[in-house]
Design an enzyme around this catalytic site. Structure first.
Site, PDB file in Angstrom:
ATOM      1  N   SER A  35       1.093  -1.074  -0.449  1.00 31.79           N
ATOM      2  CA  SER A  35       0.144   0.110   0.403  1.00 31.79           C
ATOM      3  C   SER A  35       1.428   1.376   0.383  1.00 31.79           C
ATOM      4  O   SER A  35       1.780   1.032  -0.736  1.00 31.79           O
ATOM      5  CB  SER A  35      -1.374  -0.220   1.208  1.00 31.79           C
ATOM      6  OG  SER A  35      -2.056   0.748   0.727  1.00 31.79           O
ATOM      7  N   HIS A  75      -2.300  -1.500  -4.802  1.00 31.88           N
ATOM      8  CA  HIS A  75      -3.747  -0.789  -4.785  1.00 31.88           C
ATOM      9  C   HIS A  75      -3.971   0.497  -4.901  1.00 31.88           C
ATOM     10  O   HIS A  75      -3.509   1.101  -4.991  1.00 31.88           O
ATOM     11  CB  HIS A  75      -4.411  -2.103  -4.100  1.00 31.88           C
ATOM     12  CG  HIS A  75      -4.275  -1.483  -2.808  1.00 31.88           C
ATOM     13  ND1 HIS A  75      -5.393  -0.427  -2.609  1.00 31.88           N
ATOM     14  CD2 HIS A  75      -3.215  -1.303  -1.758  1.00 31.88           C
ATOM     15  CE1 HIS A  75      -4.559  -0.067  -1.290  1.00 31.88           C
ATOM     16  NE2 HIS A  75      -3.875  -0.566   0.049  1.00 31.88           N
TER      17      HIS A  75
END
Length: 156
Positions: free
Chosen positions: A93, A116
């Site tokens: 992340s 993501h």
């Protein structure tokens, strides 16, 4: 150990410096959730105060707050020192795009990087949901641009 030193050991990051042969190397350990215990404000303040010639960033993090991550990424990119990033376990992340701040990025054996699109929790009516979707799209595009710059391509 002073109270300040003790407090620094309980954050998601730690910055130390080592002087050797007239050169100063700062070691930055990002080993926790970014922005969960301490915001990027303190991290950037400590990093900016460092007069290091080189910075080694060691990452094992699940990520965290996207805007704290962007601030850390930009602070590392703007620092005069050369930056080497070592992904020692997980750079997920926000930690994955912080890793892109390195002049050199080294993935150690068994390490992983997880990227993501931006995500969020939202509560409200249709207008709130549509606004949230727009914000998430903008953030995802900004993050994709960081990866694209590193890879030498475009976000598409």
């Amino acid at each position: 150990m002073s109270a300040d030193e003790a407090a620094r050991t309980h954050k998601w990051y730690n910055i130390t410096s080592n002087k050797k042969a007239g050169k100063v190397t700062a070691s930055v350990m990002i080993y926790g959730g970014i922005g969960w215990e301490v915001t990027a404000k303190e991290f950037v303040k400590e990093l900016t105060a460092s007069e290091a010639d080189s910075i080694e960033v060691h990452i094992n993090s699940v990520g965290g707050d996207v805007f704290d991550g962007v601030a850390i990424y930009n602070a590392l990119r703007m620092h005069d020192a050369s930056v080497t990033v070592y992904v020692e376990g997980l750079a997920a992340s926000a930690a994955s795009f912080i890793a892109q701040a390195g002049d050199e990025v080294i993935m150690l054996r068994g390490s992983e990087m997880m990227i993501h699109d931006a995500s969020a929790f939202a509560w409200g009516n249709e207008a709130v949901m549509l606004e949230t979707a727009g914000i998430l799209g903008r953030i995802s595009n900004n993050i994709a641009d960081i990866y694209a710059q590193r890879a030498g391509g475009t976000a598409e």
